[in-house]
Write an enzyme that holds these catalytic residues in place. Sequence first.
Site, PDB file in Angstrom:
ATOM      1  N   HIS A  61       0.860  -1.187   0.000  1.00 57.42           N
ATOM      2  CA  HIS A  61       0.000   0.000   0.000  1.00 57.42           C
ATOM      3  C   HIS A  61       0.893   1.233   0.000  1.00 57.42           C
ATOM      4  O   HIS A  61       2.117   1.133   0.102  1.00 57.42           O
ATOM      5  CB  HIS A  61      -1.010  -0.016   1.147  1.00 57.42           C
ATOM      6  CG  HIS A  61      -0.438   0.140   2.533  1.00 57.42           C
ATOM      7  ND1 HIS A  61       0.419  -0.789   3.107  1.00 57.42           N
ATOM      8  CD2 HIS A  61      -0.599   1.115   3.462  1.00 57.42           C
ATOM      9  CE1 HIS A  61       0.732  -0.389   4.326  1.00 57.42           C
ATOM     10  NE2 HIS A  61       0.142   0.774   4.567  1.00 57.42           N
ATOM     11  N   HIS A  63       1.452   3.956   1.937  1.00 60.58           N
ATOM     12  CA  HIS A  63       1.977   4.746   3.052  1.00 60.58           C
ATOM     13  C   HIS A  63       3.499   4.766   2.994  1.00 60.58           C
ATOM     14  O   HIS A  63       4.136   3.808   2.540  1.00 60.58           O
ATOM     15  CB  HIS A  63       1.509   4.176   4.390  1.00 60.58           C
ATOM     16  CG  HIS A  63       0.115   4.602   4.736  1.00 60.58           C
ATOM     17  ND1 HIS A  63      -0.738   3.829   5.473  1.00 60.58           N
ATOM     18  CD2 HIS A  63      -0.563   5.738   4.429  1.00 60.58           C
ATOM     19  CE1 HIS A  63      -1.893   4.463   5.618  1.00 60.58           C
ATOM     20  NE2 HIS A  63      -1.813   5.632   4.980  1.00 60.58           N
ATOM     21  N   ASP A  65       5.924   4.418   5.047  1.00 61.60           N
ATOM     22  CA  ASP A  65       6.757   3.368   5.651  1.00 61.60           C
ATOM     23  C   ASP A  65       6.758   2.086   4.801  1.00 61.60           C
ATOM     24  O   ASP A  65       7.468   1.129   5.119  1.00 61.60           O
ATOM     25  CB  ASP A  65       6.355   3.069   7.109  1.00 61.60           C
ATOM     26  CG  ASP A  65       4.892   2.707   7.284  1.00 61.60           C
ATOM     27  OD1 ASP A  65       4.029   3.336   6.641  1.00 61.60           O
ATOM     28  OD2 ASP A  65       4.593   1.796   8.082  1.00 61.60           O
ATOM     29  N   HIS A  66       5.990   2.110   3.713  1.00 65.14           N
ATOM     30  CA  HIS A  66       5.948   0.949   2.810  1.00 65.14           C
ATOM     31  C   HIS A  66       6.409   1.280   1.396  1.00 65.14           C
ATOM     32  O   HIS A  66       6.720   0.386   0.621  1.00 65.14           O
ATOM     33  CB  HIS A  66       4.536   0.358   2.797  1.00 65.14           C
ATOM     34  CG  HIS A  66       4.116  -0.104   4.152  1.00 65.14           C
ATOM     35  ND1 HIS A  66       4.294  -1.394   4.605  1.00 65.14           N
ATOM     36  CD2 HIS A  66       3.600   0.582   5.211  1.00 65.14           C
ATOM     37  CE1 HIS A  66       3.898  -1.488   5.869  1.00 65.14           C
ATOM     38  NE2 HIS A  66       3.470  -0.296   6.261  1.00 65.14           N
ATOM     39  N   GLU A  71      11.388   5.535  -4.555  1.00 66.96           N
ATOM     40  CA  GLU A  71      11.948   6.462  -5.549  1.00 66.96           C
ATOM     41  C   GLU A  71      13.471   6.281  -5.619  1.00 66.96           C
ATOM     42  O   GLU A  71      14.042   6.134  -6.707  1.00 66.96           O
ATOM     43  CB  GLU A  71      11.589   7.905  -5.199  1.00 66.96           C
ATOM     44  CG  GLU A  71      12.194   8.900  -6.181  1.00 66.96           C
ATOM     45  CD  GLU A  71      11.906  10.349  -5.808  1.00 66.96           C
ATOM     46  OE1 GLU A  71      10.751  10.667  -5.461  1.00 66.96           O
ATOM     47  OE2 GLU A  71      12.844  11.163  -5.850  1.00 66.96           O
ATOM     48  N   TYR A 108      10.985  12.044 -16.112  1.00 67.28           N
ATOM     49  CA  TYR A 108      12.202  12.689 -16.577  1.00 67.28           C
ATOM     50  C   TYR A 108      12.237  12.554 -18.107  1.00 67.28           C
ATOM     51  O   TYR A 108      12.965  11.731 -18.669  1.00 67.28           O
ATOM     52  CB  TYR A 108      13.390  11.975 -15.901  1.00 67.28           C
ATOM     53  CG  TYR A 108      14.757  12.560 -16.105  1.00 67.28           C
ATOM     54  CD1 TYR A 108      14.956  13.859 -16.585  1.00 67.28           C
ATOM     55  CD2 TYR A 108      15.881  11.788 -15.803  1.00 67.28           C
ATOM     56  CE1 TYR A 108      16.220  14.364 -16.769  1.00 67.28           C
ATOM     57  CE2 TYR A 108      17.162  12.291 -15.976  1.00 67.28           C
ATOM     58  CZ  TYR A 108      17.326  13.575 -16.465  1.00 67.28           C
ATOM     59  OH  TYR A 108      18.588  14.064 -16.644  1.00 67.28           O
ATOM     60  N   HIS A 146      -7.702  -1.183   5.833  1.00 60.16           N
ATOM     61  CA  HIS A 146      -6.719  -0.398   6.589  1.00 60.16           C
ATOM     62  C   HIS A 146      -7.296   1.015   6.755  1.00 60.16           C
ATOM     63  O   HIS A 146      -7.932   1.286   7.765  1.00 60.16           O
ATOM     64  CB  HIS A 146      -5.387  -0.431   5.832  1.00 60.16           C
ATOM     65  CG  HIS A 146      -4.261   0.348   6.433  1.00 60.16           C
ATOM     66  ND1 HIS A 146      -4.119   0.546   7.786  1.00 60.16           N
ATOM     67  CD2 HIS A 146      -3.194   0.986   5.859  1.00 60.16           C
ATOM     68  CE1 HIS A 146      -3.022   1.271   8.016  1.00 60.16           C
ATOM     69  NE2 HIS A 146      -2.466   1.560   6.872  1.00 60.16           N
ATOM     70  N   ASP A 166      -0.672  -3.494   6.608  1.00 54.36           N
ATOM     71  CA  ASP A 166      -1.348  -2.788   7.681  1.00 54.36           C
ATOM     72  C   ASP A 166      -2.834  -3.084   7.522  1.00 54.36           C
ATOM     73  O   ASP A 166      -3.390  -2.917   6.434  1.00 54.36           O
ATOM     74  CB  ASP A 166      -1.111  -1.278   7.556  1.00 54.36           C
ATOM     75  CG  ASP A 166       0.352  -0.913   7.755  1.00 54.36           C
ATOM     76  OD1 ASP A 166       1.168  -1.811   8.025  1.00 54.36           O
ATOM     77  OD2 ASP A 166       0.661   0.290   7.637  1.00 54.36           O
ATOM     78  N   HIS A 220       5.712  -4.967  12.790  1.00 51.10           N
ATOM     79  CA  HIS A 220       5.124  -3.614  12.658  1.00 51.10           C
ATOM     80  C   HIS A 220       4.667  -3.099  14.034  1.00 51.10           C
ATOM     81  O   HIS A 220       3.513  -2.757  14.244  1.00 51.10           O
ATOM     82  CB  HIS A 220       3.948  -3.653  11.659  1.00 51.10           C
ATOM     83  CG  HIS A 220       3.590  -2.320  11.050  1.00 51.10           C
ATOM     84  ND1 HIS A 220       3.005  -1.296  11.757  1.00 51.10           N
ATOM     85  CD2 HIS A 220       3.715  -1.846   9.784  1.00 51.10           C
ATOM     86  CE1 HIS A 220       2.796  -0.253  10.949  1.00 51.10           C
ATOM     87  NE2 HIS A 220       3.215  -0.559   9.747  1.00 51.10           N
TER      88      HIS A 220
HETATM   89 ZN    ZN Z   1       2.818   0.670   8.051  1.00 51.28          ZN
HETATM   90 ZN    ZN Z   2      -0.327   1.856   6.409  1.00 56.40          ZN
END
Ligand code: ZN
Ligand code: ZN
Length: 247
Positions: A61, A63, A65-66, A71, A108, A146, A166, A220
Amino acid sequence: MTLNLRMLGTGGAFANHFDNNNALFEENGFTLLVDCGITAPRALHEMGVDLGKIDAILISHLHTDHVGGLEELTFRMKFQLGKRPRLIVPEELEAPIWEHTLRGGLEYPEAGVTKLTDYYEVTVLKNRVPAELAPGFTIEALPTRHIPGKPSYSLVIQDKLFYSADMVFDRALLEEMVYGRSCRYLLHECQFTPPGIVHTTLEELLTLPQEMQKAIYLMHYEDDIESYIGHTGTMRFLRQRVPYEFD
Ligand SMILES: [Zn+2]
Ligand SMILES: [Zn+2]
């Protein structure tokens, strides 16, 4: 065959002592990175992982932290290593992962890169349809709840391991995994304190029967893990950077 796992991190979104909850699975020479949060590039470096050995990256997903480190990893794959690895995305993330997450930094035109497939060989996972990513390596994406309106996907790997994204507590799904699908290992996110509005709490997981708890590895989690050691029933903590083998 044995499914090998090392977690890059086992921390919740706001953990400081643990890195983002991202996973490196390897079986039969195929290496899959599940999620790539902000801390992932540094964690991979510290673990001595050769980026060129990562065959595929799957995102659960959007977010940070995932996906916040994707990038950087994408840039390095293309411009440092000259690689076009596979990106595995559940179907509802295919458009937003480019439009909402990566495009700002990665578009780019002067270098001829204007879309996701310029960086990746993209494989789209249909909901609950198993896909063979490599010979003998199967994965299935299950939509789990989630944040309302934001798709998030848990995984079944090799038909033996459930890996939660999550998600809010879903007893019926966990029962399906253990009794319907014969998953022997449940890797589950765990928020220590209630309420479990967008996550699953320890209290909720403790309502599961002991035989199910025995299959659960908690991940987590927040920084104050020490206060909860010995208070997780028959569930154990998954530890970051430690190698695990699942038969
Ligand atoms: Zn998370
Ligand atoms: Zn999450």
